[in-house]
Design a protein around this motif. Structure first.
Motif, mmCIF file in Angstrom:
data_model
loop_
_atom_site.group_PDB
_atom_site.id
_atom_site.type_symbol
_atom_site.label_atom_id
_atom_site.label_comp_id
_atom_site.label_asym_id
_atom_site.label_seq_id
_atom_site.Cartn_x
_atom_site.Cartn_y
_atom_site.Cartn_z
ATOM 1 N N ALA A 38 5.241 -14.098 0.059
ATOM 2 C CA ALA A 38 5.891 -13.608 -1.162
ATOM 3 C C ALA A 38 5.482 -12.166 -1.456
ATOM 4 C CB ALA A 38 5.540 -14.507 -2.339
ATOM 5 N N TRP A 39 4.175 -11.873 -1.259
ATOM 6 C CA TRP A 39 3.729 -10.491 -1.490
ATOM 7 C C TRP A 39 4.348 -9.541 -0.471
ATOM 8 C CZ3 TRP A 39 1.320 -8.108 -5.427
ATOM 9 C CH2 TRP A 39 0.753 -8.915 -6.424
ATOM 10 N N THR A 40 4.544 -10.026 0.753
ATOM 11 C CA THR A 40 5.208 -9.192 1.757
ATOM 12 C C THR A 40 6.604 -8.835 1.292
ATOM 13 O OG1 THR A 40 4.034 -10.450 3.449
ATOM 14 C CG2 THR A 40 5.845 -9.052 4.201
ATOM 15 N N VAL A 41 7.331 -9.854 0.851
ATOM 16 C CA VAL A 41 8.701 -9.615 0.386
ATOM 17 C C VAL A 41 8.708 -8.656 -0.799
ATOM 18 C CG1 VAL A 41 10.743 -10.701 -0.627
ATOM 19 C CG2 VAL A 41 9.547 -11.805 1.270
ATOM 20 N N ALA A 42 7.788 -8.867 -1.734
ATOM 21 C CA ALA A 42 7.724 -7.985 -2.905
ATOM 22 C C ALA A 42 7.494 -6.534 -2.464
ATOM 23 C CB ALA A 42 6.603 -8.434 -3.834
ATOM 24 N N GLY A 43 6.560 -6.344 -1.541
ATOM 25 C CA GLY A 43 6.278 -4.995 -1.047
ATOM 26 C C GLY A 43 7.484 -4.392 -0.352
ATOM 27 N N MET A 44 8.150 -5.212 0.446
ATOM 28 C CA MET A 44 9.321 -4.731 1.187
ATOM 29 C C MET A 44 10.452 -4.337 0.240
ATOM 30 S SD MET A 44 9.075 -5.163 4.620
ATOM 31 C CE MET A 44 8.290 -6.134 5.880
ATOM 32 N N LEU A 45 10.559 -5.043 -0.877
ATOM 33 C CA LEU A 45 11.606 -4.718 -1.839
ATOM 34 C C LEU A 45 11.263 -3.446 -2.598
ATOM 35 C CD1 LEU A 45 12.512 -8.206 -3.360
ATOM 36 C CD2 LEU A 45 13.812 -6.839 -1.709
ATOM 37 N N LEU A 46 9.971 -3.288 -2.875
ATOM 38 C CA LEU A 46 9.504 -2.189 -3.713
ATOM 39 C C LEU A 46 9.400 -0.867 -2.936
ATOM 40 C CD1 LEU A 46 8.731 -2.776 -6.617
ATOM 41 C CD2 LEU A 46 6.321 -2.645 -5.952
ATOM 42 N N ALA A 47 8.845 -0.963 -1.725
ATOM 43 C CA ALA A 47 8.458 0.257 -1.002
ATOM 44 C C ALA A 47 9.624 1.183 -0.634
ATOM 45 C CB ALA A 47 7.650 -0.112 0.235
ATOM 46 N N PRO A 48 10.711 0.689 -0.028
ATOM 47 C CA PRO A 48 11.719 1.634 0.454
ATOM 48 C C PRO A 48 12.262 2.565 -0.629
ATOM 49 C CG PRO A 48 12.143 -0.534 1.356
ATOM 50 C CD PRO A 48 11.067 -0.703 0.324
ATOM 51 N N GLY A 49 12.560 2.013 -1.808
ATOM 52 C CA GLY A 49 13.084 2.836 -2.896
ATOM 53 C C GLY A 49 12.075 3.895 -3.324
ATOM 54 N N LEU A 50 10.811 3.469 -3.455
ATOM 55 C CA LEU A 50 9.780 4.404 -3.887
ATOM 56 C C LEU A 50 9.552 5.484 -2.834
ATOM 57 C CD1 LEU A 50 7.232 1.921 -5.470
ATOM 58 C CD2 LEU A 50 8.509 3.711 -6.644
ATOM 59 N N GLY A 70 0.827 -1.207 0.000
ATOM 60 C CA GLY A 70 0.000 0.000 0.000
ATOM 61 C C GLY A 70 0.858 1.252 0.000
ATOM 62 N N ALA A 71 1.960 1.224 0.766
ATOM 63 C CA ALA A 71 2.865 2.377 0.802
ATOM 64 C C ALA A 71 3.457 2.600 -0.578
ATOM 65 C CB ALA A 71 3.969 2.154 1.828
ATOM 66 N N ALA A 72 3.851 1.517 -1.236
ATOM 67 C CA ALA A 72 4.433 1.641 -2.577
ATOM 68 C C ALA A 72 3.413 2.238 -3.545
ATOM 69 C CB ALA A 72 4.899 0.281 -3.074
ATOM 70 N N ILE A 73 2.170 1.768 -3.459
ATOM 71 C CA ILE A 73 1.127 2.308 -4.341
ATOM 72 C C ILE A 73 0.927 3.799 -4.075
ATOM 73 C CG2 ILE A 73 -1.344 2.226 -4.890
ATOM 74 C CD1 ILE A 73 -1.223 -0.796 -4.292
ATOM 75 N N GLY A 74 0.922 4.156 -2.776
ATOM 76 C CA GLY A 74 0.751 5.563 -2.409
ATOM 77 C C GLY A 74 1.808 6.453 -3.039
ATOM 78 N N CYS A 75 3.040 5.944 -3.138
ATOM 79 C CA CYS A 75 4.122 6.735 -3.723
ATOM 80 C C CYS A 75 3.879 6.995 -5.200
ATOM 81 C CB CYS A 75 5.457 6.012 -3.583
ATOM 82 S SG CYS A 75 5.941 5.768 -1.889
ATOM 83 N N LEU A 76 3.147 6.101 -5.840
ATOM 84 C CA LEU A 76 2.980 6.200 -7.290
ATOM 85 C C LEU A 76 1.745 7.011 -7.690
ATOM 86 C CD1 LEU A 76 3.880 2.510 -8.179
ATOM 87 C CD2 LEU A 76 5.299 4.540 -8.486
#
Ligand SMILES: Nc1ncnc2c1ncn2[C@@H]1O[C@H](COP(=O)(O)OP(=O)(O)OP(=O)(O)O)[C@@H](O)[C@H]1O
Ligand SMILES: [Mg+2]
Lengths: 278, 281
Positions: A243-255, A157-163
């Motif tokens: 797996a979705w948790t890991v994907a989010g964790m990988l995606l979110a910090p950079g965004l 959700g955080a990653a989506i918010g950034c976009l």
């Protein structure tokens, strides 16, 4: 992240949660929009059994509404609050404070957790009191599926918010895919009633697995005739949500870093000007 | 170290637009420094580079001895920042927010004293979203100084203030600079404000600092005309001159004694400013 930021963030999250409780419109939205709607559905069609099983619709819907609560809080409310905080300048204010951003993110996560916990409790209570649903038969599974599901959607959700470009267009941009996802995910009615292609699409998104895990906790095994592979597949539930948790964790910090780095007073001014003239 | 901010050859370009073309600045510790300039001159850009919110294209910048692009949390803790566009945390209580943000610092100001210092004691329990524009800005200033910063940046802080609020705001800043030795850097479009508040002022035009100094120095630098008035043959005479002292001396010689109704008026900062902007245009 330092401990102080974490601690302040937790208090911050709790404070934001209490603000939501004290806000009349927010509270009415939760009570009427979520719990009230659920109660109506229970009264309207709760007594009928799910097609081909002896499980009551009420029990089935309880699992579905719980799954949806986790998802709408994590993937709709959270990203939209991120965008609002960006537009109003909360994010920039915290960027100007030492440790502000980690505390902010912790706070947002805590608020989502509190909201999900509260709404889940209200839903279960409504199910038992209004729908005559038996209390969850497997509390342990209920707990871990809810927690893992929440952990999976928060970074995402955080990653989506950034976009999202703006709060105005953002609402539609997240609500529409959510609704589309809701139908084939087996949350409203059994997924086995759908064409096989749709079943495959549904199974690639976390909402299906969240729902499956919750049904495992709430529904008797006689429901299994209407589940894919005739099994609760709990190890898969854990694996996919993980797996979705890991994907989010990988995606979110950079965004998140990219978004906060780009925040500045002139961007804020620019956006506010655009909002005024629009 | 007596320098708070040092900028040399600062350049900033957005795409093809050259906004800053070699800005040189030296801001001393404990002074109130204003940055003036027409709309779009690059004041906000400059301040944001100093705050570490924006990457510069070229030049050397040091803020409290650190390059803002490399400043970490310890450096941030020594800065206070007040922007014009904040309308966040609307659901928080005034005091609640002050207390919350004070927790981020090692030795914050006392929240209640701070709320009182910006005149919001009566609104302490109110929601931030219900404050008026001027009250909101005063809260922003309170939040900017909560961590006892050594250096406070304010971008157009008094826009939308009523005269009373503006006056109190000036007193607050002056007191902070005098008592705590805090350095204050602010941008404004209000020349009277700069004249009243600032120890020194810089005017940014055409991507460079055109002049920098005390209001008097600015006037001299710009050679804006002072006006000299006196009464002669029952009529009021006015003379505009860059050198009022010489004109008065000549008048004294001519009258061979006191000059009736003699009055010398230095150019205001506004006159110097307009003169300078006109020349640059
Ligand atoms: N992110 C950006 N991208 C492109 N151009 C920008 C950007 N930010 C600012 N500018 C341009 O740089 C110039 C300087 O802008 P800046 O906001 O620094 O001016 P200012 O002196 O603060 O003006 P004002 O008095 O209106 O606040 C303007 O022409 C502006 O359009
Ligand atoms: Mg500006």
């Amino acid at each position: 992240m330092n401990m102080r930021a974490l601690r302040i963030g937790m208090r911050r999250g709790w404070a934001e949660h209490t603000h939501l409780l004290r806000n009349r419109r927010e509270l009415a939205g939760t009570l009427i929009g979520t719990v009230g709607f659920f109660a109506l559905m229970l009264i309207w069609m709760g007594d009928r059994p799910v097609k081909g099983t002896d499980v009551s619709n009420a029990t089935f819907m309880t699992a579905g509404f719980l799954a949806f609560t986790v998802f709408s809080n994590g993937l709709m409310t959270l990203p939209l609050s991120l965008v609002t905080d960006r537009e109003e300048g909360a994010l920039l204010r915290l960027r100007a404070i030492p440790g502000g951003i980690p505390a902010y993110l912790t706070g947002r996560a805590v608020t989502v957790l509190c909201q999900i916990a509260l709404q889940s409790a209200l839903l279960v209570a409504t199910a038992v009191l209004v729908g005559g649903v038996a209390p969850p038969r497997d509390w342990l599974t209920l707990a871990w599926v809810l927690v893992l599901g929440t952990v999976a959607v928060v970074p995402l959700g955080a990653a989506i918010g950034c976009l999202l470009p703006s709060s105005k267009s953002g609402a539609g941009m997240v609500a529409l895919p959510m609704m589309l996802l809701l139908i084939p995910s087996g949350v409203m009615f059994p997924v086995t009633a759908m064409p096989e292609a749709v079943q495959w699409v549904a199974q690639s998104f976390p909402l299906y697995w969240q729902g499956l895990g919750l049904r495992a906790a709430l529904l008797p095994d006689s429901m299994l005739v209407a589940e894919i592979a005739g099994s609760w597949r709990l190890p898969y539930v854990a694996a996919v949500l993980g797996a979705w948790t890991v994907a989010g964790m990988l995606l979110a910090p950079g965004l998140i870093r990219r978004m906060t780095r780009r925040e500045s007073g002139s961007r804020l001014a620019e956006r506010q000007l655009a909002a005024q003239t629009a | 170290m007596s320098t708070a901010v040092s900028v040399r050859g600062l350049r900033m370009r957005y795409g093809a637009a050259d906004v800053l073309r070699g800005v040189d600045l030296e801001i001393r510790r404990g002074e109130i420094f204003t940055l003036l300039g027409p709309n779009g001159a690059g004041k906000t850009t400059t301040i944001e580079i100093l705050e570490g919110f924006r990457k510069r294209s070229a030049g050397e910048v040091s803020v409290l001895g650190t390059d803002p692009e490399k400043g970490g949390d310890d450096w941030r803790a020594r800065l206070g920042i007040v922007l014009q566009n904040w309308r966040d945390h609307t659901r928080w209580g005034v005091r609640e927010l002050v207390v919350h943000l004070s927790r981020f610092y090692d030795a914050p100001r006392d929240p209640d004293e701070l709320v009182a210092a910006v005149g919001l004691t009566e609104q302490a329990g109110q929601q931030v979203g219900r404050l008026s524009g001027g009250q909101r800005r005063r809260l922003d200033v309170a939040l900017g100084i909560i961590g006892r910063p050594e250096l406070l940046f304010l971008d157009e802080p008094t826009t939308g203030f009523d005269p009373q609020a503006r006056h109190e705001f000036h007193l607050l800043l002056t007191r902070l600079a005098a008592d705590d030795g805090m350095t204050v850097v602010l941008t404004t479009h209000d020349l009277a404000e700069a004249e009243k508040l600032a120890h020194r002022t810089a005017i940014l035009v055409g991507g460079r600092i055109a002049v920098c100094g005390t209001p008097g120095e600015l006037a001299r630098e710009v050679q804006a005309q002072s006006s000299v008035r006196w009464i002669e043959d029952g009529r009021e005479r006015v003379l505009s001159t860059p050198d009022p002292s010489r004109a008065a001396w000549e008048l004294h010689n001519r009258f061979d004694g006191p000059v009736p109704g003699l009055e010398i008026r230095r150019p205001s900062l506004e006159e110097s400013y307009l003169e300078l902007i006109g020349r640059a245009a």
